[in-house]
Design a protein around this motif. Structure first.
Motif, PDB file in Angstrom:
ATOM      1  N   ALA A 308       0.852  -1.190   0.000  1.00  0.00           N
ATOM      2  CA  ALA A 308       0.000   0.000   0.000  1.00  0.00           C
ATOM      3  C   ALA A 308       0.885   1.235   0.000  1.00  0.00           C
ATOM      4  CB  ALA A 308      -0.918   0.004   1.224  1.00  0.00           C
ATOM      5  N   LEU A 309       0.478   2.247  -0.748  1.00  0.00           N
ATOM      6  CA  LEU A 309       1.195   3.513  -0.781  1.00  0.00           C
ATOM      7  C   LEU A 309       0.603   4.424   0.294  1.00  0.00           C
ATOM      8  CD1 LEU A 309       3.182   5.514  -2.078  1.00  0.00           C
ATOM      9  CD2 LEU A 309       1.337   6.144  -3.682  1.00  0.00           C
ATOM     10  N   VAL A 310       1.457   4.868   1.222  1.00  0.00           N
ATOM     11  CA  VAL A 310       1.013   5.714   2.327  1.00  0.00           C
ATOM     12  C   VAL A 310       1.632   7.096   2.156  1.00  0.00           C
ATOM     13  CG1 VAL A 310       0.933   6.024   4.819  1.00  0.00           C
ATOM     14  CG2 VAL A 310       0.841   3.717   3.854  1.00  0.00           C
ATOM     15  N   LEU A 311       0.807   8.096   1.957  1.00  0.00           N
ATOM     16  CA  LEU A 311       1.239   9.487   1.847  1.00  0.00           C
ATOM     17  C   LEU A 311       0.855  10.202   3.136  1.00  0.00           C
ATOM     18  CD1 LEU A 311      -0.045  10.246  -1.763  1.00  0.00           C
ATOM     19  CD2 LEU A 311       2.242   9.454  -1.078  1.00  0.00           C
ATOM     20  N   SER A 312       1.843  10.922   3.713  1.00  0.00           N
ATOM     21  CA  SER A 312       1.557  11.619   4.970  1.00  0.00           C
ATOM     22  C   SER A 312       2.231  12.988   4.973  1.00  0.00           C
ATOM     23  CB  SER A 312       2.039  10.798   6.170  1.00  0.00           C
ATOM     24  OG  SER A 312       3.439  10.605   6.130  1.00  0.00           O
ATOM     25  N   TYR A 313       1.577  13.939   5.577  1.00  0.00           N
ATOM     26  CA  TYR A 313       2.121  15.279   5.740  1.00  0.00           C
ATOM     27  C   TYR A 313       1.806  15.738   7.154  1.00  0.00           C
ATOM     28  CZ  TYR A 313       2.829  20.295   5.401  1.00  0.00           C
ATOM     29  OH  TYR A 313       3.249  21.573   5.629  1.00  0.00           O
ATOM     30  N   ASN A 314       2.854  16.354   7.779  1.00  0.00           N
ATOM     31  CA  ASN A 314       2.709  16.780   9.166  1.00  0.00           C
ATOM     32  C   ASN A 314       3.192  18.216   9.296  1.00  0.00           C
ATOM     33  OD1 ASN A 314       4.322  17.013  11.988  1.00  0.00           O
ATOM     34  ND2 ASN A 314       2.466  15.788  12.259  1.00  0.00           N
ATOM     35  N   TYR A 315       2.322  19.093   9.737  1.00  0.00           N
ATOM     36  CA  TYR A 315       2.674  20.489  10.000  1.00  0.00           C
ATOM     37  C   TYR A 315       2.650  20.691  11.505  1.00  0.00           C
ATOM     38  CZ  TYR A 315       2.128  25.561  10.351  1.00  0.00           C
ATOM     39  OH  TYR A 315       2.281  26.882  10.686  1.00  0.00           O
ATOM     40  N   GLN A 316       3.847  21.080  12.084  1.00  0.00           N
ATOM     41  CA  GLN A 316       3.971  21.141  13.544  1.00  0.00           C
ATOM     42  C   GLN A 316       4.648  22.444  13.978  1.00  0.00           C
ATOM     43  OE1 GLN A 316       6.709  18.450  15.721  1.00  0.00           O
ATOM     44  NE2 GLN A 316       4.852  17.676  16.743  1.00  0.00           N
ATOM     45  N   PRO A 317       3.894  23.512  14.144  1.00  0.00           N
ATOM     46  CA  PRO A 317       4.488  24.755  14.659  1.00  0.00           C
ATOM     47  C   PRO A 317       4.755  24.640  16.163  1.00  0.00           C
ATOM     48  CG  PRO A 317       2.133  25.018  14.355  1.00  0.00           C
ATOM     49  CD  PRO A 317       2.475  23.655  13.845  1.00  0.00           C
ATOM     50  N   MET A 318       5.903  25.271  16.610  1.00  0.00           N
ATOM     51  CA  MET A 318       6.308  25.156  18.018  1.00  0.00           C
ATOM     52  C   MET A 318       6.911  26.488  18.471  1.00  0.00           C
ATOM     53  SD  MET A 318       8.913  22.364  19.698  1.00  0.00           S
ATOM     54  CE  MET A 318       9.288  22.388  21.447  1.00  0.00           C
ATOM     55  N   LYS A 319       6.625  26.868  19.705  1.00  0.00           N
ATOM     56  CA  LYS A 319       7.148  28.117  20.250  1.00  0.00           C
ATOM     57  C   LYS A 319       7.611  27.875  21.682  1.00  0.00           C
ATOM     58  CE  LYS A 319       5.768  32.871  21.435  1.00  0.00           C
ATOM     59  NZ  LYS A 319       6.950  33.532  20.814  1.00  0.00           N
ATOM     60  N   THR A 320       8.854  28.355  22.007  1.00  0.00           N
ATOM     61  CA  THR A 320       9.377  28.290  23.377  1.00  0.00           C
ATOM     62  C   THR A 320       9.530  29.715  23.906  1.00  0.00           C
ATOM     63  OG1 THR A 320      11.661  28.290  22.580  1.00  0.00           O
ATOM     64  CG2 THR A 320      10.610  26.141  22.891  1.00  0.00           C
ATOM     65  N   PHE A 321       9.805  29.837  25.211  1.00  0.00           N
ATOM     66  CA  PHE A 321       9.888  31.154  25.857  1.00  0.00           C
ATOM     67  C   PHE A 321      11.250  31.394  26.497  1.00  0.00           C
ATOM     68  CE2 PHE A 321       5.508  29.802  25.744  1.00  0.00           C
ATOM     69  CZ  PHE A 321       4.845  30.927  25.269  1.00  0.00           C
ATOM     70  N   VAL A 322      12.300  30.732  25.975  1.00  0.00           N
ATOM     71  CA  VAL A 322      13.640  30.912  26.544  1.00  0.00           C
ATOM     72  C   VAL A 322      14.128  32.338  26.312  1.00  0.00           C
ATOM     73  CG1 VAL A 322      16.028  30.122  26.429  1.00  0.00           C
ATOM     74  CG2 VAL A 322      14.156  28.483  26.317  1.00  0.00           C
ATOM     75  N   SER A 323      13.760  32.946  25.204  1.00  0.00           N
ATOM     76  CA  SER A 323      14.112  34.345  24.934  1.00  0.00           C
ATOM     77  C   SER A 323      12.854  35.094  24.534  1.00  0.00           C
ATOM     78  CB  SER A 323      15.173  34.428  23.817  1.00  0.00           C
ATOM     79  OG  SER A 323      14.667  33.866  22.623  1.00  0.00           O
ATOM     80  N   ASP A 324      12.864  36.382  24.731  1.00  0.00           N
ATOM     81  CA  ASP A 324      11.686  37.181  24.470  1.00  0.00           C
ATOM     82  C   ASP A 324      11.364  37.282  22.990  1.00  0.00           C
ATOM     83  OD1 ASP A 324      11.369  37.605  27.159  1.00  0.00           O
ATOM     84  OD2 ASP A 324      12.527  39.481  27.146  1.00  0.00           O
ATOM     85  N   ASP A 325      12.365  37.097  22.141  1.00  0.00           N
ATOM     86  CA  ASP A 325      12.130  37.225  20.706  1.00  0.00           C
ATOM     87  C   ASP A 325      12.005  35.869  20.010  1.00  0.00           C
ATOM     88  OD1 ASP A 325      14.677  36.404  21.107  1.00  0.00           O
ATOM     89  OD2 ASP A 325      15.568  37.695  19.548  1.00  0.00           O
ATOM     90  N   SER A 326      11.748  34.817  20.799  1.00  0.00           N
ATOM     91  CA  SER A 326      11.602  33.489  20.197  1.00  0.00           C
ATOM     92  C   SER A 326      10.379  33.470  19.285  1.00  0.00           C
ATOM     93  CB  SER A 326      11.455  32.420  21.288  1.00  0.00           C
ATOM     94  OG  SER A 326      10.317  32.661  22.085  1.00  0.00           O
ATOM     95  N   LYS A 327      10.478  32.745  18.161  1.00  0.00           N
ATOM     96  CA  LYS A 327       9.427  32.695  17.147  1.00  0.00           C
ATOM     97  C   LYS A 327       8.911  31.263  16.978  1.00  0.00           C
ATOM     98  CE  LYS A 327      11.441  36.542  14.548  1.00  0.00           C
ATOM     99  NZ  LYS A 327      11.976  36.963  13.235  1.00  0.00           N
ATOM    100  N   TRP A 328       7.754  31.201  16.296  1.00  0.00           N
ATOM    101  CA  TRP A 328       7.189  29.881  15.970  1.00  0.00           C
ATOM    102  C   TRP A 328       8.090  29.196  14.935  1.00  0.00           C
ATOM    103  CZ3 TRP A 328       3.189  27.584  18.386  1.00  0.00           C
ATOM    104  CH2 TRP A 328       2.341  28.382  19.175  1.00  0.00           C
ATOM    105  N   LYS A 329       8.338  27.927  15.141  1.00  0.00           N
ATOM    106  CA  LYS A 329       9.159  27.135  14.218  1.00  0.00           C
ATOM    107  C   LYS A 329       8.346  25.943  13.721  1.00  0.00           C
ATOM    108  CE  LYS A 329      13.484  28.316  16.581  1.00  0.00           C
ATOM    109  NZ  LYS A 329      14.673  27.774  17.291  1.00  0.00           N
ATOM    110  N   ASP A 330       8.476  25.650  12.445  1.00  0.00           N
ATOM    111  CA  ASP A 330       7.752  24.508  11.850  1.00  0.00           C
ATOM    112  C   ASP A 330       8.665  23.292  11.843  1.00  0.00           C
ATOM    113  OD1 ASP A 330       6.150  22.763  10.522  1.00  0.00           O
ATOM    114  OD2 ASP A 330       6.340  23.730   8.565  1.00  0.00           O
ATOM    115  N   GLN A 331       8.244  22.243  12.563  1.00  0.00           N
ATOM    116  CA  GLN A 331       9.021  21.000  12.594  1.00  0.00           C
ATOM    117  C   GLN A 331       8.284  19.878  11.849  1.00  0.00           C
ATOM    118  OE1 GLN A 331       9.724  20.260  16.756  1.00  0.00           O
ATOM    119  NE2 GLN A 331      11.387  21.741  16.862  1.00  0.00           N
ATOM    120  N   GLY A 332       7.418  20.248  10.886  1.00  0.00           N
ATOM    121  CA  GLY A 332       6.655  19.254  10.132  1.00  0.00           C
ATOM    122  C   GLY A 332       7.482  18.582   9.055  1.00  0.00           C
TER     123      GLY A 332
END
Length: 466
Positions: A308-332
Motif C-alpha cells: 500500500a502507498l502511504v502518503l503523509s504530511y505533518n505540520y507542527q508549529p512550536m514556540k518556546t519562551f527561553v528568549s523574548d524574541d523566540s518565534k514559531w518554528k515549523d518542525q513538520g
C-alpha cells in the motif's frame, strides 16, 4: 346555576361517549387491493426491511470514502521539568562581546544584557500539529465493488420481503373470505334447523307429529348454536389480527369485499422452469452473496500480496519562551512510503486463515444454490400439480353441488309432507354443505398455489390465463 353546569357537563360526556362508540362501530370496507396498499404503508416488517435497505444504500453510496485522507489536529502546552540555559547564556555572552566592541569603535554607550536565570516561563513550550495521511491500496477497488453488490442484494432482499408480506396478506384476505363463507353456510344451516324446529312445534300442537320428533328437531337446533357462535368468535378474532397486520386501529370493524373466484391459468412446469428459473429472488440473492464474498476475498488477497502507498504530511508549529524574541518554528515533514504487511502472506496466519474461511463459505453457497435449483423444480411441479388437481376438484364439486342441492330440495319437500325422517334430511343438508365448502376450499387452494408459483418464479403469470 350549578345544576345547569352539571347538566351541561353530563350532556357533553354522554355526547363524547356516543361519538366514540360510533367511531368504534365504523365499518371499513376493504378489497384485496386496498388491504395490500394498507399493508405497504403500515407493515412493520416492511418498515424494518426499508431500514436495512437504507443502511446498505448509504454504505454503497459512500464506499468511495476509503480514499479520504485521515486528518487530525492538536494543540498542546508542555512543561519541561528542567531547563538548560547554558546555550542561551552563551549566545547572550557572545552578543555582549560583539556589542561592547561595537561600542568602543562607535563611542556609543554599552548596556550589557544580563544572563538568563531560571524562570517559570522558560519551562513552557506551545506545540500545534496538523497531520494528514492517505493510504492507497488496490484492495479498495474490490471493497467498493463489494459494497455495490451488497446494496443490490439488499434491494433483492427488500423486494422479496415486500412480495412475501403482501402475498401473505392476500392469502389471509382470501382465507378470511373462506372463513366467512363457511360461517354463512353454518348460519344458513342453523336457520333451517330453527325453521324446522318451529314447524315441528306447530305440527306437534296440531297433533300431526309425535313429541319425539319435536324433541329431535329442537335438539338439532340447539346443538348447532354453539358451533355457529364459536365460528363467529373465531372469525372476529381473525379479523382483529388482520386489522393489526395491515395497520388499522384495534377494534376496527372490517367488511371484506370480494369473492373466492380463481383466475385459471394453463401452465407447464418444465416450460416455466426453462423460462423463469433464474428469476427467483432466492437464486438472485445467493448469486449476489457469492459475488460479494468473492470480491471480499479478492480485496483480502490484494491487501496481502501487494504493498500500500502511504502518503503523509505533518505540520507542527512550536514556540518556546527561553528568549523574548523566540518565534514559531515549523518542525513538520512530508513522507511517501510503501507499506507491505509480510505476515499477512503466511499460510498459517490470521489473514490467510480468514481467506480460507471465505473460500469455504463460497463453496457452501454454491452447494446451497444447487439445492435451491432442485428444490425450485420440486416446488414448481408441486404448485402446477396442485393447480391442475384443484381445478378438477372445483369442476367436479360444482356438478356435485347441483346434485346435492336437488337431493336436499327433494328431502326438504318430503320432510314437510311427513314422508322423510329428520335424520335423512340432515344427511342431505350435510352433503350439500360439504360440497359447497369443499369447492370453496379447492378454490382457495387454487388461488394460494398460484400465488406460491408466481412468488417462486418471481413473475406474473397473467399471460397464461385462459
Amino acid at each position: 346555576m350549578k345544576k345547569t353546569i352539571a347538566a351541561i357537563f353530563v350532556f357533553s360526556a354522554l355526547a363524547s361517549t356516543l361519538l366514540f362508540a360510533q367511531e368504534q362501530e365504523k365499518v371499513v370496507t376493504l378489497t384485496v387491493d386496498q388491504a395490500v396498499e394498507l399493508a405497504k404503508e403500515n407493515s412493520r416488517t416492511l418498515k424494518s426491511a426499508e431500514i436495512d435497505l437504507e443502511m446498505k444504500r448509504r454504505a454503497s453510496a459512500n464506499s468511495w470514502n476509503v480514499f479520504l485522507p485521515t486528518v487530525t489536529a492538536s494543540f498542546s502546552a508542555a512543561r519541561t521539568t528542567e531547563v538548560d540555559l547554558s546555550q542561551a547564556n552563551s549566545t547572550i555572552a557572545m552578543a555582549n562581546g560583539m556589542n561592547q566592541l561595537s561600542s568602543t569603535i562607535t563611542g556609543k554607550p554599552f548596556v550589557p544584557q544580563e544572563p538568563l536565570s531560571e524562570k517559570e516561563k522558560y519551562h513552557w513550550a506551545l506545540v500545534g500539529e496538523v497531520s494528514a495521511s492517505l493510504n492507497l491500496s488496490l484492495a479498495y477497488i474490490s471493497k467498493i465493488r463489494a459494497a455495490k453488490v451488497d446494496y443490490e442484494c439488499g434491494k433483492i432482499t427488500w423486494e422479496q420481503s415486500q412480495k412475501q408480506t403482501l402475498m401473505n396478506i392476500k392469502k389471509l384476505f382470501y382465507g378470511l373470505l373462506l372463513q366467512q363463507e363457511s360461517l354463512d353456510v353454518k348460519k344458513a344451516t342453523l336457520e333451517n334447523a330453527r325453521q324446522r324446529a318451529a314447524q315441528a312445534e306447530a305440527n306437534y300442537r296440531n297433533g300431526l307429529i309425535p313429541e319425539l320428533r319435536l324433541l329431535n328437531a329442537q335438539v338439532t337446533y340447539e346443538n348447532q348454536k354453539p358451533e355457529v357462535e364459536s365460528a363467529e368468535q373465531a372469525l372476529a378474532q381473525a379479523m382483529d389480527n388482520f386489522a393489526f397486520l395491515i395497520g388499522l386501529p384495534v377494534g376496527t370493524k372490517i367488511q371484506l369485499e370480494g369473492s373466492i373466484e380463481p383466475a385459471y391459468v394453463n401452465v407447464n412446469s418444465e416450460e416455466l422452469l426453462n423460462k423463469y428459473a433464474d428469476n427467483s429472488m432466492d437464486y438472485q440473492n445467493l448469486k449476489g452473496s457469492i459475488e460479494s464474498l468473492k470480491l471480499n476475498l479478492s480485496a483480502m488477497n490484494l491487501s496481502s500480496y501487494t504493498p500500500a502507498l502511504v502518503l503523509s504530511y505533518n505540520y507542527q508549529p512550536m514556540k518556546t519562551f527561553v528568549s523574548d524574541d523566540s518565534k514559531w518554528k515549523d518542525q513538520g515533514k512530508f513522507a511517501a512510503s510503501l507499506v507491505w504487511r509480510l505476515t499477512d502472506m503466511l499460510p498459517f496466519g490470521a489473514n490467510r486463515q480468514q481467506a480460507k474461511t471465505i473460500q469455504d463459505n463460497v463453496k457452501k453457497l454454491e452447494i446451497q444454490m444447487e439445492t435451491l435449483k432442485e428444490n425450485q423444480k420440486v416446488q414448481v411441479k408441486k404448485a402446477v400439480d396442485t393447480l391442475n388437481q384443484a381445478r378438477k376438484q372445483i369442476e367436479s364439486m360444482g356438478r356435485n353441488i347441483t346434485l346435492a342441492q336437488r337431493a336436499y330440495d327433494s328431502s326438504a319437500r318430503s320432510y314437510r309432507n311427513g314422508a322423510t325422517e329428520l335424520l335423512d334430511l340432515r344427511d342431505s343438508e350435510s352433503q350439500l354443505n360439504q360440497a359447497k365448502l369443499g369447492q370453496l376450499n379447492q378454490k382457495y387452494n387454487y388461488i394460494s398455489a398460484l400465488m406460491d408459483l408466481e412468488y417462486t418464479l418471481n413473475t406474473d403469470l397473467s399471460e397464461y390465463r385462459e
